[in-house]
Write an enzyme that holds these catalytic residues in place. Structure first.
Site, PDB file in Angstrom:
ATOM      1  N   GLU A  64      -2.154   2.194 -11.562  1.00 62.01           N
ATOM      2  CA  GLU A  64      -1.753   3.564 -11.239  1.00 62.01           C
ATOM      3  C   GLU A  64      -2.257   4.542 -12.290  1.00 62.01           C
ATOM      4  OE1 GLU A  64       2.505   3.192 -10.680  1.00 62.01           O
ATOM      5  OE2 GLU A  64       2.191   2.169  -8.757  1.00 62.01           O
ATOM      6  N   GLU A  86      -5.531  -5.003  -3.472  1.00 62.36           N
ATOM      7  CA  GLU A  86      -6.533  -5.557  -2.552  1.00 62.36           C
ATOM      8  C   GLU A  86      -7.892  -4.910  -2.779  1.00 62.36           C
ATOM      9  OE1 GLU A  86      -3.584  -4.280  -1.948  1.00 62.36           O
ATOM     10  OE2 GLU A  86      -2.688  -5.022  -0.105  1.00 62.36           O
ATOM     11  N   CYS A 138      -6.202  -0.272   2.844  1.00 65.94           N
ATOM     12  CA  CYS A 138      -6.769  -1.573   2.465  1.00 65.94           C
ATOM     13  C   CYS A 138      -7.169  -2.378   3.691  1.00 65.94           C
ATOM     14  CB  CYS A 138      -5.780  -2.337   1.595  1.00 65.94           C
ATOM     15  SG  CYS A 138      -5.638  -1.623  -0.067  1.00 65.94           S
TER      16      CYS A 138
HETATM   17  N1  THU Z   1      -0.033  -1.037  -3.352  1.00 61.25           N
HETATM   18  C1  THU Z   1      -0.952  -2.040  -3.381  1.00 61.25           C
HETATM   19  O1  THU Z   1      -1.400  -2.452  -4.456  1.00 61.25           O
HETATM   20  N2  THU Z   1      -1.373  -2.562  -2.202  1.00 61.25           N
HETATM   21  C2  THU Z   1      -0.931  -2.163  -0.971  1.00 61.25           C
HETATM   22  O2  THU Z   1      -1.446  -2.607   0.036  1.00 61.25           O
HETATM   23  C3  THU Z   1       0.180  -1.219  -0.885  1.00 61.25           C
HETATM   24  C4  THU Z   1       0.520  -0.483  -2.132  1.00 61.25           C
HETATM   25  C5  THU Z   1       0.424  -0.451  -4.625  1.00 61.25           C
HETATM   26  C6  THU Z   1      -0.029   0.957  -4.842  1.00 61.25           C
HETATM   27  C7  THU Z   1       1.029   1.478  -5.793  1.00 61.25           C
HETATM   28  O3  THU Z   1       0.644   1.181  -7.116  1.00 61.25           O
HETATM   29  C8  THU Z   1       2.271   0.678  -5.454  1.00 61.25           C
HETATM   30  O4  THU Z   1       1.830  -0.419  -4.664  1.00 61.25           O
HETATM   31  C9  THU Z   1       3.309   1.460  -4.675  1.00 61.25           C
HETATM   32  O5  THU Z   1       2.750   2.089  -3.574  1.00 61.25           O
END
Ligand code: THU
Length: 128
Positions: A44, A55, A89
Site C-alpha cells: 500500500e 495477485e 485482478c
Molecule cells: N487486495 C489484494 O491484495 N488483492 C485483492 O484481490 C483484493 C485486495 C489488497 C489491496 C489492499 O492492500 C487490501 O487488500 C485491502 O483492499
C-alpha cells in the site's frame, strides 16, 4: 507443484504484505503453464490509490521473467477465508491466460482449498 504447495507459498508471501492502512494482508502465488511459480503480496501507499494487489504483484514478476501463460493462482489472506481476487485482478489474470476455463483460482477455505475457474469468476470478460 501441488495446489497445496502453491497455497503454502501464498501464505508465506502474505507475511511480507505492506498493508499499514487497511491492515489487510494478502499473498498470492501464480503458476504458469511451464510449472514456474511466482509470489507476490499487496503493498500500500499513503496515496491510497497507488496500492498494488498481491495477485498483480505476482503476475508482474512472472511477466518480468518472460512468462505470460497463467495456469493457476493461489490467494491467501490471514484476515479472511476464501479471499477472492478483486475485479481488477480478475481482468489482469484474463489478460495473461489462454482460456479462462483452464485457469484455476485457488482459495483457502478453513483446512480445505476451494477452486474456481477464472471463467466462473469473470463471466463475459472484456477483450479488445
Ligand atoms: N487486495 C489484494 O491484495 N488483492 C485483492 O484481490 C483484493 C485486495 C489488497 C489491496 C489492499 O492492500 C487490501 O487488500 C485491502 O483492499
Amino acid at each position: 507443484m501441488t495446489y497445496e504447495e502453491l497455497m503454502q507459498k501464498a501464505v508465506e508471501a502474505s507475511k511480507n504484505s505492506y498493508s499499514p492502512y487497511s491492515k489487510f494482508a494478502v499473498g498470492a502465488c501464480v503458476m504458469c503453464k511451464d510449472g514456474s511459480v511466482y509470489t507476490g503480496c499487496n503493498f500500500e501507499n499513503s496515496s491510497f490509490g497507488m496500492t498494488i494487489c498481491a495477485e498483480r504483484n505476482a503476475i508482474g514478476t512472472a511477466i518480468a521473467e518472460g512468462k505470460r501463460n497463467i495456469k493457476a493462482v493461489a490467494i491467501y489472506s490471514p484476515n479472511q477465508q476464501n479471499c477472492a481476487p478483486c475485479g481488477a485482478c480478475r481482468q489482469v489474470i484474463h489478460e495473461f491466460c489462454d482460456n479462462d476455463e483452464d485457469v484455476d483460482i485457488i482459495l483457502q477455505n478453513g483446512e480445505e482449498l476451494k477452486i474456481y475457474t477464472l471463467a466462473q469468476l469473470l463471466p463475459e470478460s472484456f477483450n479488445l
